[in-house]
Design an enzyme around this catalytic site. Structure first.
Site, PDB file in Angstrom:
ATOM      1  N   ASP A   1      -0.321   4.436   0.780  1.00 13.96           N
ATOM      2  CA  ASP A   1      -0.718   5.476   1.737  1.00 13.96           C
ATOM      3  C   ASP A   1       0.082   5.303   3.028  1.00 13.96           C
ATOM      4  O   ASP A   1       0.606   4.216   3.315  1.00 13.96           O
ATOM      5  CB  ASP A   1      -2.211   5.408   2.034  1.00 13.96           C
ATOM      6  CG  ASP A   1      -2.624   4.095   2.700  1.00 13.96           C
ATOM      7  OD1 ASP A   1      -2.187   3.027   2.225  1.00 13.96           O
ATOM      8  OD2 ASP A   1      -3.372   4.132   3.690  1.00 13.96           O
TER       9      ASP A   1
ATOM     10  N   HIS B   1       0.857  -1.194   0.000  1.00 16.59           N
ATOM     11  CA  HIS B   1       0.000   0.000   0.000  1.00 16.59           C
ATOM     12  C   HIS B   1       0.888   1.237   0.000  1.00 16.59           C
ATOM     13  O   HIS B   1       1.971   1.244   0.600  1.00 16.59           O
ATOM     14  CB  HIS B   1      -0.963   0.013   1.187  1.00 16.59           C
ATOM     15  CG  HIS B   1      -0.311   0.114   2.536  1.00 16.59           C
ATOM     16  ND1 HIS B   1      -0.031   1.324   3.145  1.00 16.59           N
ATOM     17  CD2 HIS B   1       0.112  -0.835   3.400  1.00 16.59           C
ATOM     18  CE1 HIS B   1       0.520   1.102   4.324  1.00 16.59           C
ATOM     19  NE2 HIS B   1       0.635  -0.192   4.509  1.00 16.59           N
TER      20      HIS B   1
ATOM     21  N   GLU C   1      -4.942   1.528   3.144  1.00 17.27           N
ATOM     22  CA  GLU C   1      -4.741   0.441   4.100  1.00 17.27           C
ATOM     23  C   GLU C   1      -4.711   0.950   5.524  1.00 17.27           C
ATOM     24  O   GLU C   1      -5.151   0.258   6.452  1.00 17.27           O
ATOM     25  CB  GLU C   1      -3.437  -0.303   3.764  1.00 17.27           C
ATOM     26  CG  GLU C   1      -3.220  -1.604   4.543  1.00 17.27           C
ATOM     27  CD  GLU C   1      -2.523  -1.404   5.879  1.00 17.27           C
ATOM     28  OE1 GLU C   1      -2.480  -2.361   6.668  1.00 17.27           O
ATOM     29  OE2 GLU C   1      -2.033  -0.285   6.149  1.00 17.27           O
TER      30      GLU C   1
ATOM     31  N   ASP D   1       1.726 -10.053   0.997  1.00 15.90           N
ATOM     32  CA  ASP D   1       1.540  -8.669   1.433  1.00 15.90           C
ATOM     33  C   ASP D   1       2.584  -8.351   2.492  1.00 15.90           C
ATOM     34  O   ASP D   1       3.401  -9.195   2.865  1.00 15.90           O
ATOM     35  CB  ASP D   1       0.121  -8.495   1.996  1.00 15.90           C
ATOM     36  CG  ASP D   1      -0.289  -7.028   2.136  1.00 15.90           C
ATOM     37  OD1 ASP D   1       0.428  -6.150   1.615  1.00 15.90           O
ATOM     38  OD2 ASP D   1      -1.323  -6.767   2.776  1.00 15.90           O
TER      39      ASP D   1
ATOM     40  N   ASP E   1       6.731   1.234   6.051  1.00 19.36           N
ATOM     41  CA  ASP E   1       5.295   0.946   6.051  1.00 19.36           C
ATOM     42  C   ASP E   1       4.562   1.931   5.156  1.00 19.36           C
ATOM     43  O   ASP E   1       4.072   2.950   5.619  1.00 19.36           O
ATOM     44  CB  ASP E   1       4.775   1.030   7.487  1.00 19.36           C
ATOM     45  CG  ASP E   1       3.320   0.624   7.633  1.00 19.36           C
ATOM     46  OD1 ASP E   1       2.775   0.023   6.693  1.00 19.36           O
ATOM     47  OD2 ASP E   1       2.729   0.912   8.691  1.00 19.36           O
TER      48      ASP E   1
END
Length: 424
Positions: A61, A59, A129, A155, A95
């Site tokens: 974001d 992800h 996410e 993932d 992250d």
């Protein structure tokens, strides 16, 4: 940045990211089909065969951040140091933009090398996410509507870490085969308000505080799932010291092992039980007014083997007050457990071993939540592993200040994805 209030989100920044990708990765965009679902992206890389496809997820974001307290501004992406100590400082390096870009780099290099995967490969990049995961859900719905059932999904999740398991000195590659359930539980007390100069014996805030205290005094029972036991057995075989005898006899000594895990630290305690954390509190709007509504939001991570219903029942019994309303918000059950043996697991473990040959590869249950949980609706083998080495200090920067990544480990991450794709 993702925000719970979508009206506060700077969607222009998301648009710029999407528009910039073709210029940065021309070979990839020449070979792969791209479609957009809201601000989430789904790429399809046609393979030479018609076997079950692979899905690589990440992800783009990130959680919000301001410059306050950061050594380097969170969105400046500054490089410091040299050699093995060269660092990239930025929100999202761990992250999860680091993984997004590592996947893109790996695919760009393979396409430029004229590589064609044996079966279709999908790249699934979610845009929210960190809030509700609606983007990943839309991508899963699109694949389901087309009858696509992936054979392997990867993932974010575990990483290559050290010193997390007593007596094990070697690096450990923790690969998530499942993840805890998640829900926000809202505790609400509604009472008559009034002037703070004449308070009742039990104000709404006092009742709420008592409920929180009772909840904390009754932790959820410790359990060892089959995945927990396999992890302990795997790592215990490499352990030294007095606890080795316990670890290698994990199945026979489960009561003792549960007690050990519950006392070693926050991470090990979270491995064996459902956890609660009060994250938000609200009461009166004025300093001299009694609150008519007092509310707490509890972030709950539900252990594999438990359920949302069991969690709520435990909280009701712990709080013991019918005037405290207990409500689950956006509940998500623990994920099904993916195989930790067989061809899919071997493919993942082989790619890890090729890049991190010293690491002990073990299955584990991911403590956080990822977009990967949505893919369990269409795939049986869904794994959570981020191919970066992360120290305890670096893991502490996730969702916190000074998030950063060593450039060397990011480059190893690219190699990992290349190896994994060549085995597609």
């Amino acid at each position: 940045m993702s925000r719970n209030d979508v009206d506060e989100t700077d969607w222009a920044a998301f648009d710029r990211f999407i528009e910039t990708l073709p210029a940065l990765y021309p070979a990839l965009h020449g070979a792969l089909e791209r479609e957009q679902h809201g601000h989430s992206l789904l790429y399809r890389w046609p393979g030479s065969g018609d076997g079950a496809p692979t899905v690589l997820m990440a992800h783009y974001d990130v959680v919000p951040a301001t410059d306050d307290g950061w050594t380097h501004p969170p969105f400046a992406a500054e490089l410091t140091g040299s050699g093995a100590e060269r660092l990239l400082w930025a929100r999202g390096t761990l992250d999860d933009k680091g993984a997004v870009v590592a996947i893109l780099e790996a695919v760009e290099a393979l396409v430029a090398d004229s590589f064609v995967p044996a079966n279709d490969v999908y790249l699934s990049f979610g845009h929210d996410e960190e809030t509700v995961g609606s983007g990943a859900q839309a991508l899963v719905a699109a694949l389901r509507d087309r009858g696509v059932r992936p054979g392997f999904v990867l993932d974010e999740g575990g990483a290559v870490v050290e010193r997390i398991f007593p007596g094990v000195a070697a690096p450990i590659a923790v690969a998530g085969v499942s993840e805890k359930g998640i829900t926000s539980v809202r505790l609400t007390v509604e009472q008559r308000g009034g002037h703070a100069s004449t308070p009742p014996r039990m104000t709404a805030t006092v009742r709420l505080a008592r409920a929180i205290t009772r909840m904390n005094a009754k932790p959820f029972p410790a359990r060892l799932s089959e995945t927990n036991l396999r992890m302990v057995e795997t790592l215990g075989a490499h352990a030294t010291g007095p606890l080795r005898a316990v670890f290698v006899r994990a199945r026979r000594l489960q009561p003792l092992l549960r007690a050990v895990f519950a006392r070693l630290g926050d991470e090990t305690r979270a491995i064996v039980r459902t956890t609660t954390a009060v994250t938000q509190l609200s009461g009166s709007l004025a300093a001299n007014a009694l609150p008519e509504t007092a509310e707490a939001v509890v972030n709950v991570r539900i252990a594999v083997g438990s359920s949302v219903a069991e969690t709520l029942e435990h909280l009701r019994k712990a709080i013991r007050d019918p005037q405290v309303r207990i409500q689950a918000v956006d509940p998500s059950e623990p994920s099904p457990v993916s195989p930790s043996s067989g061809p899919e697991w071997d493919r993942l473990a082989g790619a890890i071993a090729a890049v991190h040959p010293r690491a002990i590869v073990t299955p584990y249950i991911m403590l956080g939540a990822s977009d990967g949980r949505h893919y369990t609706a269409i795939a049986d083998a869904v794994y959570r592993f981020t191919p970066f080495e992360m120290s305890a200090e670096e893991r502490g920067t996730l969702h916190a200040r000074d998030e950063r990544i060593h450039v060397a480990t990011w480059l190893l991450g690219i190699r990992f994805y290349e190896r994994l794709l060549r085995a597609s």
